[in-house]
Structures are given as structure tokens and as C-alpha cells.
Design a protein around this motif. Structure first.
Motif, short mmCIF file in Angstrom:
data_model
loop_
_atom_site.label_atom_id
_atom_site.label_comp_id
_atom_site.label_asym_id
_atom_site.label_seq_id
_atom_site.Cartn_x
_atom_site.Cartn_y
_atom_site.Cartn_z
N TRP A 651 111.58 66.20 28.65
CA TRP A 651 110.75 67.42 28.67
C TRP A 651 109.96 67.56 27.38
O TRP A 651 108.76 67.87 27.40
CB TRP A 651 111.64 68.62 28.92
CG TRP A 651 110.94 69.96 28.77
CD1 TRP A 651 111.11 70.84 27.79
CD2 TRP A 651 109.93 70.50 29.62
NE1 TRP A 651 110.30 71.94 27.95
CE2 TRP A 651 109.55 71.74 29.10
CE3 TRP A 651 109.32 70.06 30.80
CZ2 TRP A 651 108.58 72.55 29.68
CZ3 TRP A 651 108.35 70.85 31.39
CH2 TRP A 651 107.99 72.08 30.83
N TYR A 652 110.61 67.31 26.25
CA TYR A 652 109.92 67.38 24.97
C TYR A 652 108.82 66.34 24.90
O TYR A 652 107.73 66.59 24.36
CB TYR A 652 110.91 67.20 23.80
CG TYR A 652 111.93 68.32 23.68
CD1 TYR A 652 111.66 69.60 24.14
CD2 TYR A 652 113.17 68.10 23.08
CE1 TYR A 652 112.59 70.61 24.03
CE2 TYR A 652 114.11 69.10 22.96
CZ TYR A 652 113.81 70.36 23.44
OH TYR A 652 114.74 71.36 23.33
N ALA A 653 109.10 65.07 25.46
CA ALA A 653 108.09 64.01 25.45
C ALA A 653 106.89 64.41 26.29
O ALA A 653 105.73 64.19 25.90
CB ALA A 653 108.70 62.71 25.98
N LEU A 654 107.14 65.01 27.47
CA LEU A 654 106.05 65.46 28.32
C LEU A 654 105.21 66.52 27.63
O LEU A 654 103.97 66.48 27.66
CB LEU A 654 106.61 66.01 29.64
CG LEU A 654 105.57 66.60 30.61
CD1 LEU A 654 104.57 65.53 31.03
CD2 LEU A 654 106.28 67.21 31.82
N VAL A 655 105.88 67.47 26.93
CA VAL A 655 105.16 68.52 26.22
C VAL A 655 104.31 67.93 25.11
O VAL A 655 103.16 68.33 24.87
CB VAL A 655 106.14 69.58 25.67
CG1 VAL A 655 105.42 70.57 24.74
CG2 VAL A 655 106.80 70.34 26.81
N MET A 656 104.88 66.92 24.39
CA MET A 656 104.13 66.27 23.32
C MET A 656 102.89 65.57 23.88
O MET A 656 101.79 65.65 23.30
CB MET A 656 105.02 65.28 22.59
CG MET A 656 106.13 65.93 21.75
SD MET A 656 107.31 64.74 21.10
CE MET A 656 106.24 63.82 20.01
N ILE A 657 103.06 64.86 25.02
CA ILE A 657 101.91 64.15 25.62
C ILE A 657 100.86 65.15 26.06
O ILE A 657 99.66 64.97 25.81
CB ILE A 657 102.39 63.29 26.81
CG1 ILE A 657 103.26 62.13 26.27
CG2 ILE A 657 101.21 62.75 27.61
CD1 ILE A 657 103.98 61.36 27.36
N LEU A 658 101.29 66.24 26.72
CA LEU A 658 100.33 67.25 27.15
C LEU A 658 99.63 67.88 25.95
O LEU A 658 98.44 68.19 26.00
CB LEU A 658 101.04 68.33 27.97
CG LEU A 658 101.58 67.89 29.35
CD1 LEU A 658 102.36 69.02 29.99
CD2 LEU A 658 100.42 67.47 30.25
N GLY A 659 100.36 68.05 24.89
CA GLY A 659 99.76 68.60 23.68
C GLY A 659 98.71 67.67 23.11
O GLY A 659 97.64 68.11 22.68
N LEU A 660 99.05 66.36 23.08
CA LEU A 660 98.09 65.39 22.56
C LEU A 660 96.84 65.35 23.44
O LEU A 660 95.71 65.28 22.94
CB LEU A 660 98.72 64.00 22.50
CG LEU A 660 99.73 63.78 21.35
CD1 LEU A 660 100.45 62.46 21.51
CD2 LEU A 660 99.02 63.85 19.99
N VAL A 661 97.05 65.39 24.77
CA VAL A 661 95.92 65.38 25.68
C VAL A 661 95.05 66.61 25.45
O VAL A 661 93.81 66.54 25.39
CB VAL A 661 96.40 65.32 27.15
CG1 VAL A 661 95.24 65.56 28.10
CG2 VAL A 661 97.04 63.97 27.44
N GLY A 662 95.68 67.77 25.31
CA GLY A 662 94.93 68.99 25.07
C GLY A 662 94.17 68.93 23.75
O GLY A 662 93.01 69.34 23.67
N LEU A 663 94.81 68.40 22.69
CA LEU A 663 94.17 68.30 21.39
C LEU A 663 92.98 67.35 21.43
O LEU A 663 91.90 67.65 20.89
CB LEU A 663 95.20 67.85 20.35
CG LEU A 663 94.69 67.72 18.90
CD1 LEU A 663 94.22 69.08 18.37
CD2 LEU A 663 95.80 67.17 17.99
N MET A 664 93.20 66.19 22.08
CA MET A 664 92.11 65.21 22.16
C MET A 664 90.96 65.76 22.99
O MET A 664 89.78 65.56 22.66
CB MET A 664 92.62 63.91 22.79
CG MET A 664 93.60 63.15 21.86
SD MET A 664 94.34 61.71 22.67
CE MET A 664 92.88 60.69 22.91
N SER A 665 91.29 66.48 24.06
CA SER A 665 90.24 67.07 24.90
C SER A 665 89.43 68.09 24.11
O SER A 665 88.20 68.16 24.22
CB SER A 665 90.85 67.74 26.13
OG SER A 665 91.56 66.80 26.91
N TRP A 666 90.11 68.85 23.31
CA TRP A 666 89.41 69.88 22.49
C TRP A 666 88.49 69.24 21.47
O TRP A 666 87.38 69.69 21.23
CB TRP A 666 90.46 70.76 21.82
CG TRP A 666 89.85 71.80 20.91
CD1 TRP A 666 89.08 72.84 21.27
CD2 TRP A 666 89.96 71.84 19.48
NE1 TRP A 666 88.70 73.57 20.17
CE2 TRP A 666 89.24 72.97 19.04
CE3 TRP A 666 90.62 71.04 18.54
CZ2 TRP A 666 89.14 73.31 17.70
CZ3 TRP A 666 90.52 71.40 17.21
CH2 TRP A 666 89.79 72.52 16.79
#
Length: 678
Positions: A651-666
Motif C-alpha cells: 500500500w505504501y509502495a502504491l501511494v509512493m508511485i501515485l505520488g511520483l506520477v502526480g508530481l511528474m504530471s504537475w
């Protein structure tokens, strides 16, 4: 040029009793009973000798002192200091306090000889002396308030000294609570002075009075100085037991007799009188406050004296006498005769301490019986002859017999009130004049019942708490004969009897009409001419005594003594018949005007209701509500956060990946929007 006084010498005056109190209180078995009374008596004796030296320097050499000894705290422009003001007023008070305290210390050796709290008692009375000296020597409002509260605290400890008794615990709690009411007004007055003058120092604050004379209290039409004076006087009403804050003083007789003489005759209860005299530069600018002082004092002087008529406890008779005499002093303050009030404070200190200690000698002689109905005939017994003579001197001084000390001060009060033109002066003059008859009646009622007439010891109920060593005599029907008090009890009685007789004659000229208080008490003679009129008619102490025989008060005094003799010696059955005939009036007096009932059944429940409302509305709803509300808010946030804090690594890994995706998208969004033509 006026002589100066040493700060070190002045500091030694209050510190000597404090050292004695610490030795007696903390020394324990290493010091022992003898060491305790030696240490405290030595401390108070040093204080008395130094105070007497200071008084001589003030009177003879014109010595004065007004300076800071120690600066405790400075906030902005406000300094909080320990400092001394030594002038004619404080020097006289220092000698009175230390002399009476010294006599009480010596007396206590004999009176408390068998008490298990012997050392503790000496520690308390020495600490009380220190507190009172700090009060009268202060040159600023902070130190005044410290001494004010310190004497209140120690009086609480002394009234409840016999803490095993429920009545003593009730009495000291009552004294503490009633004095808190007065002290609330007192601290408000001090706060207003500081707020409008910016200083705690007497001289600096008094210097601002002309500027404040025309100011009104915000939001009202009341003069600011009137509000300040009334607040200060509320404090005096509590400490000096003025109606309706008088209810604590009679119950304080639950404490040992020596402290009754110290606290309730010579020192603590006179603190309010001293304070108002010291604040004369304030009170002189408010006729409304002076009128209030005048009326409250008149009510206390007359109506508290009437209660002494129906008392049977020897100490309570003297206690109600104290209440009445405090009323006389307060009346003098209201008439702007501050020097007369302080003069009566001084004379009263000696003869009232004498009466209290004389009552204690009688109590010891009567095997701790305090009911005057079971005494009588003590003047005929050798063992109680000193107590009889000294008590007679104290009573003659109290009722204002010409040439005795009380005559000069009471007569001056009556004349000062008669010369006053303030609203309420007419009622006050009636009250203090009628009070002369009342004082003479209850004083000699006690004298006749205790020292004259038929011996009634064989009718006294047996008190096993105090009479165990004589139980066999009592059981066989033999009355307990008076025992002889020791020299430690008799010597202070003789020492106090001398000023009780002579101090008024010796000092009235210089103290009232010789300018003694000119630099310490301020009077606007143009607006308040009482003292000026007294001075016009004064022709010497002896001439005043002779003239006293032609005045109404002396004939009222004689009538009071005669009425007491007639009812309690000549026709002792008549008082009971009068009480039965005027049952309502007797019950009114016996129940002390139902003031205790009113306080317990009306004021106390109302206060509890207000307190409960403030608790529920303020504490529970507002304060606890805000705290509990914030706690619930944090709990809600935590409940949401707990949903994402599962503890599973995937769950933490998924949150980290989603966070990275969100950051890169921004970060890449500006470039992507250009490519897409957005």
C-alpha cells in the motif's frame, strides 16, 4: 536638619521576630519548648527595643526614612519593591505592635504550658508579629498588600490552632472567607491606583491625586477617587470587622486567648484603621466615601455593642466590645479625625489586650470555664486579685472614665463627630453617644458577674476535658477553688495596666494638638474642620478630664454602670424576667441579628448558584467545550489519517508511485499543454 535612620537597623525590626518564628517552627526537638519561647521572646524583645529607639528618634530628633530596601521586580516603568516608610504614624504603630506582642509572648508561657502545640503556637505568633510590622512599615502598596495577606493567613492558622475541634475549623474558615470578600475590594482599589498613577509607591501615587481629583470612573458619573476609596474601605471593612463583614470576629474566639489579645485587640483588626489613616490624602478628596465610612462605623459601634449585653462567654463579651470600639475608630476616620482614630487605636490596644489577657487569667483560675454565669466573687480571693484589679482598670478605661486612657480618645471621637458636617454625621453622633451607655452596661455586667456577687462555682457544669485532675473534688460536691495564675500571666497584666491608665493623659496633647501626625496624615481643614474645632476647645489633659464630668457621655457611663449593678448584683432575677418579657428583642440579639442565618441560608446558596452557573457555563461549556472540541477535531483527523496508515508495504509502495506520477504530471503539465495546444 532631620536625623536619618539606618536601613539595616530598620530591617532588623521585622526580621528579628521572623528569625524567632523560624527557630521555634523548624527547630523541633533540638530547640524544645524552652528554646522555642526563648527564641521568639528574644526576637520580639529586640524588635520592641529597636522600635522604641526609632520612636524616640522620630519624636526628639525629627528622624524620617522613606526608601527602597530591595527591588524585587521591574516591569516597564513599574517597580515592585520592599521599602520602609518611617514617620510619626508608623513609628507609633511599631511600638504598639511590638509591646503588646511581647506581653502576649510572655503570657503564653503560662497560659499554653500544657498544650502539645506549644512550639507551633510560639512560631505562629512571632510570624504574625513579623507580618504586621511589614504592613505598618511599608512605603508601597505591594508590601502593604503582602503584610495584609500575611496577617490574614497567620490569623487563619491561629484561629484554627486547636484543629481537632470542629468549631475551630469552622471559625478559621469563616474568617478566611469573609476576609477574602474584603480583600477583593482592597486589591481592586490598589489596582485602580496603579492603573491611574503608574506607581506602587505611596509618595508618587499621592502626588498624582490633584490631577485625578476631577476625573470620573469610566462609564459612570462617579468620581474616580470615590471609587478607589470605597474599594480600599471594603478591604478595611473585612480586616477591621465592620458591618456587615464583622461576622468572623466573634467566632474567632475559638483560638487560644493569647492570640485574641494580639490579633483581635492590638494588631490585625486595627490594620484597616491604620490603612485608611495612611490613605488620608485619598479620602480627603471624597466626601461620599467619608460619609460611607462614617455611617458604617456608626452602625458597627452601636449595634455590635448591643450584642455584648446578651453574651455569657467571657471572651465573646470582650470580642463584641472590640467590634464596637473598631466602629468608634471608623467613625473618627469618617469625620476626617484620622489622628483621633489612630489615637484611639493606640489606647484601645493596651486596655483591650489587658481585658483579653485578664479574661484568660480568669479562665485559668476557673479551670477553663468561660461562662460568666458560673463565676462570681473572684474579687474576694487572693489567687485572682491581680486579675480583678487589672480587669477593673481595663474596664474603666474602656468605658471612658475620666483620667483613664479610653476617656481621652472616646471623648475626642464623640466631639469630632459632633463637629462634622458630612451627611450621616447626625446619626453617627447619636450612635457613638448611645454606645457610651451600652459599653458601660455590658462591661460592668461582666465585671459584676465575674468578680462580685454570689459565688456560683458549685453550679458550674463539670468539664472533663479540663477538670480531670480535680474530678474527685467535683464528684464529692466540693466546688473547684480558683487556682493562682503564675507570674508569666500576672506580670503582663500589670505591665499593660500602666498604659491602660496613663497613656491617654500623657499623650493627648502632643499627639492630637501638638502636630505629631502633621507629616503622616493629611486633612483639608477648610472642608473638614473637626480637628480644628477640637483644638480650639482643648485646654490640657487634666482640664479635659474635669470638664468630662459636665458632659452627657460621663453621665451615660455612670447610668450604664449603675444599671449593671442594679440588675446583676442588687436584683439578679430581673434580667431573666426582662428577657422573657421582651422575648423577640432578646432572640434578635441572641441570634446576632440573624446575620449568620442570612449568610448561611441566603447569601451562601446564592453564591453557590452563581458559582455553579459560572462552572457550567464558563468552565464546562466554554473552556472544556473548546478543549474537548479541539480534541474531537484532532480525533476526526486522526481517524481519516488512520485509513491510509494501514501498515502494508504494498500500500505504501502504491501511494509512493501515485505520488511520483502526480508530481511528474504537475511538473510536465506546462509542456504537455503546449504540445496539445491548450
Amino acid at each position: 536638619m532631620a536625623a536619618t535612620l539606618s536601613p539595616a537597623l530598620l530591617a532588623a525590626i521585622p526580621l528579628a521576630p521572623l528569625v524567632g518564628a523560624l527557630v521555634a517552627g523548624l527547630g523541633g526537638s533540638k530547640v524544645g519548648r524552652v528554646g522555642a519561647h526563648r527564641a521568639t521572646i528574644a526576637g520580639v524583645a529586640v524588635s520592641f527595643v529597636l522600635s522604641a529607639w526609632v520612636l524616640v528618634a522620630v519624636v526628639v530628633q525629627g528622624a524620617r526614612f522613606d526608601a527602597t530596601i530591595y527591588e524585587w521586580l521591574s516591569i516597564g516603568g513599574l517597580s515592585m519593591e520592599v521599602g520602609f516608610l518611617i514617620d510619626s504614624l508608623s513609628a507609633m504603630m511599631m511600638v504598639v505592635v511590638t509591646f503588646v506582642s511581647l506581653m502576649v509572648h510572655v503570657y503564653t508561657i503560662g497560659y499554653m504550658a500544657d498544650d502539645p502545640g506549644y512550639q507551633r503556637f510560639f512560631a505562629y505568633i512571632a510570624l504574625f508579629t513579623f507580618s504586621m510590622l511589614m504592613l505598618v512599615m511599608s512605603n508601597n502598596f505591594l508590601q502593604l498588600f503582602f503584610g495584609w495577606e500575611a496577617v490574614g493567613l497567620v490569623s487563619y492558622l491561629l484561629i484554627g490552632f486547636w484543629y481537632q475541634r470542629q468549631s475551630a475549623i469552622f471559625a478559621n474558615l469563616k474568617a478566611f472567607l469573609v476576609n477574602r470578600v474584603g480583600d477583593f475590594g482592597f486589591i481592586l482599589g490598589i489596582g485602580l491606583i496603579v492603573a491611574y498613577t503608574g506607581s506602587l509607591d505611596y509618595a508618587e501615587a499621592f502626588g498624582e491625586i490633584p490631577r485625578l481629583a476631577g476625573e470620573t470612573f469610566p462609564g459612570t458619573e462617579w468620581l474616580l477617587l470615590t471609587v478607589i476609596c470605597i474599594c480600599l474601605f471594603v478591604g478595611a471593612m473585612g480586616k477591621s470587622a465592620q458591618f456587615p463583614l464583622h461576622v468572623w470576629l466573634p467566632d474567632s474566639m475559638e483560638g487560644p486567648t493569647p492570640i485574641s489579645a494580639l490579633i483581635h485587640a492590638a494588631t490585625m483588626v486595627t490594620a484597616g484603621i491604620f490603612m485608611v489613616a495612611r490613605m488620608s490624602p485619598l479620602f480627603e478628596f471624597s466626601d461620599a466615601a467619608l460619609s460611607l465610612v462614617l455611617v458604617i462605623g456608626a452602625i458597627t459601634a452601636l449595634f455590635m455593642g448591643l450584642l455584648g449585653i446578651v453574651q455569657n462567654d467571657i471572651k465573646r463579651v470582650v470580642a463584641y466590645s472590640t467590634l464596637s470600639q473598631l466602629g468608634y475608630m471608623t467613625v473618627a476616620l469618617g469625620a476626617s479625625a484620622y489622628s483621633v482614630a489612630v489615637y484611639h487605636l493606640m489606647t484601645h490596644a493596651f486596655f483591650k489586650a489587658l481585658l483579653f489577657l485578664g479574661a484568660g487569667a480568669v479562665i485559668v483560675a476557673m479551670h477553663h470555664n468561660q461562662d460568666i454565669r458560673w463565676m462570681g466573687g473572684l474579687a474576694r480571693h487572693r489567687n485572682t486579685r491581680i486579675a480583678w484589679i487589672t480587669s477593673l482598670i481595663g474596664s474603666l478605661a474602656l468605658i471612658g472614665t475620666p483620667l483613664f486612657s479610653g476617656f481621652y480618645s472616646k471623648e475626642s471621637i464623640i466631639e469630632a463627630v459632633h463637629a462634622s458636617h458630612l451627611p450621616g454625621a447626625g446619626f453617627a453622633y447619636f450612635a457613638v453617644t448611645a454606645g457610651v451607655f451600652v459599653t458601660a452596661f455590658y462591661s460592668f455586667r461582666m465585671v459584676f458577674l465575674v468578680f462580685h456577687g454570689k459565688e456560683r462555682w458549685d453550679q458550674a457544669p463539670h468539664d472533663p476535658e479540663h477538670d480531670d485532675e480535680h474530678a474527685d473534688e467535683h464528684a464529692h460536691g466540693r466546688p473547684l477553688l480558683p487556682i493562682a495564675p503564675g507570674w508569666t500571666i500576672n506580670a503582663p497584666l500589670v505591665a499593660l495596666a500602666i498604659p491602660s491608665f496613663a497613656i491617654g493623659f500623657v499623650t493627648i496633647g502632643p499627639m492630637l494638638f501638638g502636630g505629631y501626625f502633621d507629616d503622616s496624615i493629611f486633612v483639608d481643614a477648610a472642608r473638614h474642620p473637626a480637628m480644628a474645632e477640637l483644638a480650639e476647645h482643648f485646654n490640657g489633659a487634666f482640664a479635659m478630664a474635669l470638664h468630662g464630668f459636665l458632659t452627657l457621655p460621663i453621665w451615660l457611663t455612670a447610668a450604664g454602670v449603675f444599671a449593671a449593678w442594679l440588675l446583676y448584683v442588687r436584683a439578679p432575677a430581673v434580667p431573666a424576667a426582662i428577657a422573657a418579657r421582651f422575648g423577640f428583642l432578646y432572640r434578635l440579639l441572641d441570634n446576632k441579628y440573624y446575620m449568620d442565618w442570612i449568610n448561611e441560608h441566603l447569601i451562601a446558596p446564592a453564591a453557590r448558584a452563581v458559582g455553579r452557573g459560572l462552572w457550567r457555563g464558563g468552565d464546562v461549556a466554554l473552556i472544556d467545550g473548546a478543549i474537548d472540541g479541539s480534541a474531537r477535531g484532532v480525533g476526526g483527523v486522526a481517524a481519516v489519517v488512520r485509513l491510509v496508515q494501514s501498515g502494508y508495504l504494498y500500500w505504501y509502495a502504491l501511494v509512493m508511485i501515485l505520488g511520483l506520477v502526480g508530481l511528474m504530471s504537475w511538473q510536465l503539465w506546462p509542456y504537455l499543454s503546449q504540445l496539445m495546444g491548450l
